[in-house]
Design a protein around this motif. Structure first.
Motif, PDB file in Angstrom:
ATOM      1  N   ARG A   1       1.041  -1.165  -0.115  1.00 37.18           N
ATOM      2  CA  ARG A   1       0.200  -0.058   0.031  1.00 37.18           C
ATOM      3  C   ARG A   1       0.772   1.599   0.019  1.00 37.18           C
ATOM      4  NH1 ARG A   1      -4.455   0.746   4.560  1.00 37.18           N
ATOM      5  NH2 ARG A   1      -4.557   1.962   3.417  1.00 37.18           N
ATOM      6  N   VAL A   2       0.566   2.214  -0.274  1.00 39.26           N
ATOM      7  CA  VAL A   2       0.818   3.034  -0.842  1.00 39.26           C
ATOM      8  C   VAL A   2       0.208   5.241   0.294  1.00 39.26           C
ATOM      9  CG1 VAL A   2       2.072   5.511  -2.166  1.00 39.26           C
ATOM     10  CG2 VAL A   2       2.252   2.991  -3.370  1.00 39.26           C
ATOM     11  N   LEU A   3       0.563   5.110   1.575  1.00 42.98           N
ATOM     12  CA  LEU A   3       0.509   5.668   2.365  1.00 42.98           C
ATOM     13  C   LEU A   3       1.349   7.161   2.503  1.00 42.98           C
ATOM     14  CD1 LEU A   3       0.498   2.944   4.861  1.00 42.98           C
ATOM     15  CD2 LEU A   3      -1.575   3.415   3.411  1.00 42.98           C
ATOM     16  N   GLU A   4       0.295   8.401   2.212  1.00 44.02           N
ATOM     17  CA  GLU A   4       0.905   9.687   2.391  1.00 44.02           C
ATOM     18  C   GLU A   4       1.005  10.077   4.418  1.00 44.02           C
ATOM     19  OE1 GLU A   4      -0.825  14.106   1.713  1.00 44.02           O
ATOM     20  OE2 GLU A   4      -0.863  12.425  -0.040  1.00 44.02           O
TER      21      GLU A   4
ATOM     22  N   HIS B   1      -0.359   6.135  10.750  1.00 42.84           N
ATOM     23  CA  HIS B   1      -1.343   5.918   9.660  1.00 42.84           C
ATOM     24  C   HIS B   1      -2.577   5.219  10.371  1.00 42.84           C
ATOM     25  CE1 HIS B   1      -2.865   6.696   5.848  1.00 42.84           C
ATOM     26  NE2 HIS B   1      -3.148   4.973   6.217  1.00 42.84           N
TER      27      HIS B   1
ATOM     28  N   ARG C   1       6.731  15.305   4.912  1.00 42.30           N
ATOM     29  CA  ARG C   1       6.052  14.986   4.168  1.00 42.30           C
ATOM     30  C   ARG C   1       5.744  14.558   3.484  1.00 42.30           C
ATOM     31  NH1 ARG C   1       0.753  14.834   6.158  1.00 42.30           N
ATOM     32  NH2 ARG C   1      -0.771  14.592   4.513  1.00 42.30           N
ATOM     33  N   VAL C   2       5.846  12.391   3.048  1.00 41.58           N
ATOM     34  CA  VAL C   2       6.017  11.788   1.946  1.00 41.58           C
ATOM     35  C   VAL C   2       4.736  10.534   1.491  1.00 41.58           C
ATOM     36  CG1 VAL C   2       8.335  11.810   3.131  1.00 41.58           C
ATOM     37  CG2 VAL C   2       6.768   9.760   3.959  1.00 41.58           C
ATOM     38  N   ARG C   3       5.200  10.397   0.940  1.00 47.09           N
ATOM     39  CA  ARG C   3       4.224   8.554   0.234  1.00 47.09           C
ATOM     40  C   ARG C   3       4.968   7.779   0.522  1.00 47.09           C
ATOM     41  NH1 ARG C   3       2.550  12.071  -4.690  1.00 47.09           N
ATOM     42  NH2 ARG C   3       0.464  12.485  -4.244  1.00 47.09           N
TER      43      ARG C   3
ATOM     44  N   VAL D   1       5.431   3.106   0.840  1.00 50.87           N
ATOM     45  CA  VAL D   1       4.920   1.949  -0.078  1.00 50.87           C
ATOM     46  C   VAL D   1       5.639   1.359   0.910  1.00 50.87           C
ATOM     47  CG1 VAL D   1       7.843   1.724  -1.074  1.00 50.87           C
ATOM     48  CG2 VAL D   1       5.027   0.289  -2.003  1.00 50.87           C
TER      49      VAL D   1
ATOM     50  N   ALA E   1       9.751   5.319   1.920  1.00 46.55           N
ATOM     51  CA  ALA E   1       9.601   6.353   1.176  1.00 46.55           C
ATOM     52  C   ALA E   1       9.860   6.827  -0.516  1.00 46.55           C
ATOM     53  CB  ALA E   1      10.119   7.859   1.785  1.00 46.55           C
TER      54      ALA E   1
ATOM     55  N   SER F   1       8.417   9.140  -2.560  1.00 46.43           N
ATOM     56  CA  SER F   1       8.275  10.553  -3.182  1.00 46.43           C
ATOM     57  C   SER F   1       8.262  11.317  -1.694  1.00 46.43           C
ATOM     58  CB  SER F   1       7.059  10.538  -4.218  1.00 46.43           C
ATOM     59  OG  SER F   1       5.660  10.616  -3.124  1.00 46.43           O
TER      60      SER F   1
ATOM     61  N   LEU G   1       6.721  15.112  -0.697  1.00 47.43           N
ATOM     62  CA  LEU G   1       6.026  16.030  -1.461  1.00 47.43           C
ATOM     63  C   LEU G   1       6.315  17.502  -0.045  1.00 47.43           C
ATOM     64  CD1 LEU G   1       2.631  14.055  -0.369  1.00 47.43           C
ATOM     65  CD2 LEU G   1       3.855  14.218  -2.672  1.00 47.43           C
TER      66      LEU G   1
END
Length: 385
Positions: free
Chosen positions: A13-16, A32, A47-49, A51, A65, A67, A69
């Motif tokens: 899952r990809v979470l922000e 989360h 703040r990152v996305r 997986v 991480a 990406s 943000l």
């Protein structure tokens, strides 16, 4: 299976997430939906996305991480293309400015000492000379099923093929990485003090004012400045009395024994306990001019009960630290001074608590950034009765 008993699994899952404090192990903490994520390749305040890479269904999971943000001011471009999510597992902090790396390690060390050892410390992880790249003198390459050499992925046996490692001196690895090797094998590569490369053979090093001829695989610090740095701290803190008795536990080739021998003199004694017979043979050759030094081959916990009562003990255990059984043995021997070299802050924090509960006082502590670009550090603690 009903929803109430279904095992939670967020893998892939990809979470922000908002990233919080650094944690031991090269991660930062995020949260989360009531669960904790230990996120690699992130920094506090970002703040990152991310997986999720591993989820055992408990209160936490592991993530990378992928990406950013909102970036931390301490973030820099990673110099190595393989230091990324899904890449080589060797470097945790290539995305972090070097000074900030040391700040993160300092925060981890202080937190482990406080939480596990009950000690509040102002210790700071110190920089060693040489810079953040090109420092690693020894590397073990792994070979994949196709015969390509590389480094392992994070917490995995998977081999990541690479073209170079920037932590190693230039020209140490590229030609080896182009060759074909026996699938599933490992290759030990080392550079000695003269800059000569050794592949699967012993090396020569210089520290504590003498030369050391090391057998293949013999332990030696991977940072070129660390051996003499540790020797200097041990020499200052051990203060073994003239004619006294000292132990060098987990002593390897006897690096610290060389220092202790000079302090106790020819009327004293230094006993090195080391489980590797090859290391003991190396040490006996290197210290043959010091008759007060004697080596014992075997496990430390089995040997200490038969050693002469020490005035001073120097201990350099593996990553797991001393632990309760070994500390009980040391307390029974009651040395006036214990110099403890530790490569894991959590094990050190636990052992600080155990030792202080048994009457020892933490008198001094130093820590060194002996593994730039990674979460690892090397610490030295002085305890006295």
């Amino acid at each position: 299976m009903t929803p109430s008993t279904e095992v939670l699994n967020w893998t892939d899952r990809v979470l922000e997430v908002e990233v919080g404090a650094v944690a031991h192990g090269g991660h930062c903490v995020a949260r989360h939906e009531g669960r904790v994520l230990f996120v690699r390749h992130a920094l506090p305040g970002e703040r990152v996305r991310a997986v999720v890479t591993s989820d055992q269904g408990g209160s936490f999971c592991l993530a990378d991480a992928i990406s950013v943000l909102e970036a931390s001011p301490d973030r820099v471009p990673a110099p190595c293309t393989w230091a990324r999510a899904g890449g080589c597992g060797g470097c945790d902090f290539q995305h972090v400015a070097p000074a900030a790396q040391r700040s993160l390690k300092t925060a981890v060390l202080r937190e482990q000492l406080s939480r596990l050892g009950g000690v509040e410390s102002e210790v700071v992880v110190e920089e060693l000379p040489g810079g953040p790249l090109g420092w690693r003198q020894r590397i073990r390459l792994a070979v994949d099923e196709d015969g390509r050499a590389g480094l392992r992925a994070h917490h995995s046996h998977d081999v990541v093929p690479i073209a170079d490692c920037l932590l190693a001196p230039s020209e140490m690895l590229p030609d080896l990485l182009e060759q074909s090797w026996e699938p599933g094998s490992e290759i030990d590569v080392a550079v000695d003090d003269s800059g000569w490369r050794h592949v699967g053979t012993g090396t020569h090093q210089h520290a504590a004012g003498r030369d050391w001829a090391l057998s293949p695989g013999a332990f030696w610090q991977v940072h070129p400045a660390l051996a003499d740095t540790l020797v200097g701290v041990v020499e200052e803190w051990a203060q073994a009395p003239r004619g006294g008795t000292a132990w060098d536990l987990y002593g390897g080739v006897g690096l610290f024994a060389a220092v202790l021998a000079g302090q106790v003199g020819t009327d004293g004694s230094v006993t090195v306990v080391e489980s590797s017979r090859d290391a003991v043979l190396d040490g006996e050759r290197a210290l043959r001019d010091l008759p007060q030094v004697r080596f014992r081959v075997g496990r430390v916990e089995h040997a200490v009960g038969s050693l002469p009562t020490p005035d001073v003990v120097v201990a350099d255990p593996p990553r797991k630290g001393l632990g309760k059984q070994m500390i009980e043995a040391l307390v029974a021997a009651a040395p006036q001074r214990l110099v403890y070299v530790a490569c894991d802050p959590a094990a050190l924090g636990r052992d600080v608590g155990l030792l202080t509960a048994r009457g020892y006082r933490l008198r001094a502590l130093r820590s060194f950034d002996a593994f730039p670009m990674t979460h690892h550090m090397e610490s030295v603690a002085l305890f006295t009765l």
